[in-house]
Structures are given as C-alpha cells and as structure tokens.
Design an enzyme around this catalytic site. Structure first.
Site, short mmCIF file in Angstrom:
data_model
loop_
_atom_site.label_atom_id
_atom_site.label_comp_id
_atom_site.label_asym_id
_atom_site.label_seq_id
_atom_site.Cartn_x
_atom_site.Cartn_y
_atom_site.Cartn_z
N CYS A 81 0.66 -1.28 -0.02
CA CYS A 81 -0.03 -0.05 -0.14
C CYS A 81 0.76 1.36 -0.07
O CYS A 81 0.41 2.52 -0.27
CB CYS A 81 -0.84 0.25 1.09
SG CYS A 81 -2.13 -1.45 1.23
N CYS A 201 -14.87 -0.55 4.94
CA CYS A 201 -13.92 -1.13 4.13
C CYS A 201 -13.61 -0.02 2.91
O CYS A 201 -14.40 0.48 2.31
CB CYS A 201 -14.07 -2.43 3.68
SG CYS A 201 -14.51 -3.55 4.80
N SER A 202 -12.54 0.31 2.65
CA SER A 202 -12.06 1.17 1.44
C SER A 202 -12.29 0.07 0.09
O SER A 202 -12.38 -1.12 0.08
CB SER A 202 -10.70 1.45 1.30
OG SER A 202 -9.77 0.49 1.52
N HIS A 329 -9.19 2.82 -2.97
CA HIS A 329 -7.75 2.55 -2.60
C HIS A 329 -7.14 1.74 -3.89
O HIS A 329 -6.97 0.55 -3.66
CB HIS A 329 -7.82 1.86 -1.24
CG HIS A 329 -6.47 1.53 -0.85
ND1 HIS A 329 -5.13 2.14 -1.19
CD2 HIS A 329 -5.73 0.52 0.09
CE1 HIS A 329 -4.07 1.63 -0.49
NE2 HIS A 329 -4.63 0.67 0.20
#
Ligand SMILES: [Zn+2]
Lengths: 384, 142
Positions: A81, A201-202, A329
């Site tokens: 990430c 949650c993304s 994301h």
C-alpha cells in the site's frame, strides 16, 4: 541540503476504467501534474513509477511511451500500500541529493473487485479458512480488536470513522463514495470481519496520481515558486520487528517508528500539524493510527473520534478528502493522492473543504502482507 | 499407482509431521535476545545478532486477537473464527479457532486454547493430505 518542492500535483478521480490501460491512467495523471507545474515531460530528468499489481511489467516505461520518451532513468517501484508514497519519496531523495533538478513520481493501479488475492503457497495449499485468514479487512479487524480488548474501544467508535469520512467526501467531487452514511447504516451494513462492515472497508478501484518534484533553485530560476509546496520530510520505514508478526502483520509499531522519525527529521511537534491524511484502508485502522501518529495518547483514540476533533473544523482534521473509505484505494496511486489533498489545502485551493490557514500537513500510508512484512511512509508538507 | 495411505505433508513450513503421529509446530529461539520465531530463519528477526536454536513449540496458548470472518474468498465457507495465538512458552501462530461463533469476538481474547496439527481436508495432486494447526478452546479450571 535544501528540501524538495512539489511544484505540480494532481490525481484522476478514482473510478472503474475497464476500457483504459494502466499506462493511459498513469500518463493522464502525469500530464495533469506537469500542466499544474507548467512544465513538459522534456523538463523531467527521472521517473519513479509506483504500481503494485503490475510491478513486473515496466509501467513507468509504458507511461513514457504515452507521453514522451527522451531518455531518462525510470525506476518501477512496488511496496504494498506504500507503493505510491515510496515512489514519491524516491523522487524527493533524487532532487534533494542534487542528482536531478526535476523528478516525476507517478502512482497508478488497476484493480479487480472484491477482496485482494494474496500470494498463494507454492504447494497449492489454500490458507484462507484452513489456518485463519489472510484477507486485508480481517487483518485490520484483528488489530482493532487488540485495541478493544486493551482499552474497551467499541464497534460504534470504529464505525464513526466511516460516518465522518463519508461526510467529508460530500465536498470532494473526486471521491467515489459521496453520500452520508449514518451510524446505524454503517453498523448494519454487511459484516465482513467484525467489527469492519462493508461501509468500513475501502474499495478496490482504478486510479492514478502524479507529482512533479524539483529543487528550490530550479523552482526560483523557472518561476515555479507560486505553485510550490515544501516537502519538510519524507520518512519511510519497513518491518519493525514485533512479537505478533508471526500471526498478524503489525501496522502500528512501524507507523509509530516512522512518525517519530518524521517529527524529528521535520523538526516539528504534532501540535504544529493542521491536517492529516492517514491510511484509513479500514475504519479500525484510522483509530489505531490516531495513537500511532501521536494525535492522542495511547488508549485515547475512541475518545478522540467521539469528541469530533478529527472532523472538519475540529482541532486536528483527519481525512477531510473523505479518506480511502470514500476515494477508494488503488494501491499504487493512494500515497500520491493523499499528498495531492494536502497540497490543495496548503495552496488554499481546497474550495468548500479548505482547512482555513493550513500551513503544515501530514500524509501517512502503511501496508503489508501477512507473513511477509510492512511498509510505511510519513510525509510532512509545508506551505512554501 | 498411488499408495493406499499417502503420507501427510505439512501445509506450512513451520509444521513438523512425525512418523509416530506426534506432530508439532517448530520454532527458533535466539540465544541473545530470547525471541521465539515460528519456523526456521537465517538469523534473528528481532535483534539480527544472536544464534538460533531449533525449538519445539508448545501445544497450548492463549488468544492474542481474533475476529469472526463473515466474508471471504469465493468457495471458502464462512463464518469462521480467525485467531492469533500466543503460544505458552514463546512463539505466535495464526489459525482457525474451532468452537461456537461468538457474538463478541473481543470476549475470546485471552482465553486458553489447545493447538493440534490435523488433516485440513485439502489434498495435493498426489492425494497427500495437508496437515495444519487447529485451535480449540480449553476448559478453564474453575
Ligand atoms: Zn535475537
């Protein structure tokens, strides 16, 4: 050593772009950032390209094929990430070292829907379900419940993060989710891994963001100071050993260490920070990072979200962009998109969601894969 | 022709399959800092300095954290409890906790479990069974 300056930065709205290629998305973000700086690709001396899921296929070179190939070093970066933030940091280091006057950082990703598939075992053994879990929402669920067991942090407090960040996104036309999600709706949404519901949650999505970094001497010589935002520090650490890591990647300890390094190297105190964009990949993560980034003391994150101080207009607004929970994301793009949000505020260009008088912003990213390790980056930007 | 009873194989590199059925989790202990790591390492992850000794990890521990998984990859049955266990005497391992699905997983944290190495039901292309750790709640002494 003089600090690097961001003189151009932009992102494309994170959406699903099934008919476009990764180099088209990354190339578009690069051109937007160059236009923001008033520069051309011919002015760029090095490209650092972050892309996690296609890291082995020369995405940086493919982008140059779309926007101009004049022969520059290209480094393709992958770091979970933290991929985009790591590419950006390399661009900053390249400029600060004096090696290059102008460097371009691009972060880009195209992603499948649903849970991210983790690398499998070479034997063909499928771990998920058989020996616990390797999904990302459950990693952060388990990290959140450590906090609950220790400090009594509640499902409702974690859910408030999603309420706040979705509320922030109403004012961000580049966010993907732009609607109010009341607390009852967040808590009643499909449970993925307790306490993270679907709205906590993304979303995995496509996206790209890019930043042009140059030296102060170059910016002054070429009249770019009007767009400049100073990179006060570019701190990154990975895999700080903790005794839980054989069961669960530890995102907290590495964030604490990176934040400490960032504050020390920037010569600032947490009180100096006007806004924070932190890694809210899951709602539980945001509360843990309040403490990891020292926005509050240990055990105080639940009280901090309750107080409203991390909402827009509060003492220390967090994720006024809407965060990853609202923007989505796209792994490689996220880190640079966070910096884009800070720059909007530090340039007084954030419109209706402007944090008034913002002078210093902090962007945080942390990622990791279970049984592999972690990667964290903390950048501090300052109005130039 | 495949054997009638193909030998089981360890699903993860830190699992030791014993001919006599006495399977266990293997670890490494640092003689410098005392850290216990799951499986073998080239050096100590904690201090980078000490020499490592192979150790047999215990078959009991306590829940360090857990969650109930209600959404997983296609084909994976849910719900199940994913847990991280602090092994008595050192070491940490993750796995599935077999027992009633709790309403509040936080209440499971700290509870004692037994760790056993068992057939996962998964087979390799030669029909050999993958064996891995399972956790079960232990009755606590009153
Ligand atoms: Zn050691």
């Amino acid at each position: 050593m003089s600090k690097g300056l961001i003189v151009g930065i932009d992102m494309i709205p994170f959406r699903r772009y099934p008919d476009r290629t990764v180099e088209q998305l990354g190339g578009e973000a690069a051109l937007l950032a160059l236009a923001d700086a008033g520069l051309s690709i011919r002015d760029v001396q090095a490209l650092y390209c972050g892309c996690s899921l296609q890291a082995n296929s020369m995405v940086g070179q493919r982008i140059l094929r779309q926007i101009g190939e004049h022969g520059m070093p290209v480094l393709n970066v992958t770091n979970g990430c933290a991929t985009g933030a790591s590419a950006f940091r390399e661009a900053v280091l390249a400029v600060e070292s004096g090696r290059h006057d102008v460097a371009l950082a691009v972060g880009v990703e195209q992603m499948a829907r649903g849970l991210i598939e983790m690398p499998g075992r070479p034997t063909g053994f499928r771990e998920e379900g058989a020996i616990g879990t390797i999904t990302t929402p459950s990693m952060f669920a388990q990290a959140g419940l450590v906090h609950s067991a220790q400090y009594g942090t509640t499902f409702e407090q974690f859910a408030k993060v999603a309420v706040k960040n979705h509320h922030h996104a109403i004012l961000n036309d580049k966010a993907y989710v732009r609607r109010e999600t009341p607390l009852e709706e967040v808590m009643a949404s499909d449970m993925i891994a307790y306490p993270n519901t679907k709205l906590m949650c993304s979303i995995n999505i496509d996206g790209a963001a890019a930043a042009v970094v140059c030296s102060e001497a170059y910016a002054r010589k070429h009249g770019l100071m009007g767009r400049a935002v100073r990179v006060r520090t570019a701190a990154s650490l990975s895999s700080v050993y903790t005794d839980i890591e054989d069961g669960l990647t530890d995102f907290s300890e590495v964030t604490r260490a990176t934040a400490k390094l960032a504050y020390e190297s920037a010569g600032i105190d947490v009180k100096d920070i006007d806004l924070v964009e932190l890694h809210d990949c899951f709602a539980t993560a945001e509360l843990l990072h309040y403490e990891n980034l020292a926005l509050c003391g240990l055990g105080e994150a639940g009280a901090l979200i309750d107080s409203g101080e991390t909402a827009h207009g509060g003492r220390i607004p967090v994720n006024v962009s809407g965060g990853l929970l609202s923007k989505g994301h796209p792994l490689g793009a996220t880190g640079i998109a966070n910096l884009y949000e800070l720059c909007l505020h530090l340039r007084d260009e954030a419109g209706a969601r402007q944090v008034e008088g913002a002078r210093i912003g902090l962007a945080h990213i942390v990622g990791g894969i279970i049984d592999y390790g972690s990667a964290c980056a903390v950048h501090v930007l300052e109005r130039a | 022709m495949s054997e009638p009873f193909p030998e089981p194989i360890p699903a993860m590199p830190y699992i030791v399959i014993d001919d006599g059925g006495d399977h266990y989790l293997a670890g490494s202990r640092c003689d410098q800092c005392g850290a216990t790591m799951l499986g073998k390492r080239l050096g100590c992850a904690a201090c980078g300095d000490g020499a490592l000794t192979d150790v047999r990890l215990n078959d009991t521990g306590r829940v360090r954290t857990c969650t109930v998984i209600t959404r997983s990859y296609p084909g994976v049955p849910v719900p199940f409890i994913a847990a991280v266990i602090a092994i008595d005497g050192g070491g940490v391992v993750r796995g599935t906790l077999h027992g009633p699905i709790p309403d509040d997983p936080v209440a499971e944290i700290g509870k004692p479990v037994r760790i056993s190495i068992e057939d996962t039901g998964q087979r390799d292309p030669n029909g050999r069974a993958f064996y891995a750790q399972n956790f079960r709640p232990m009755e606590t002494a009153a």
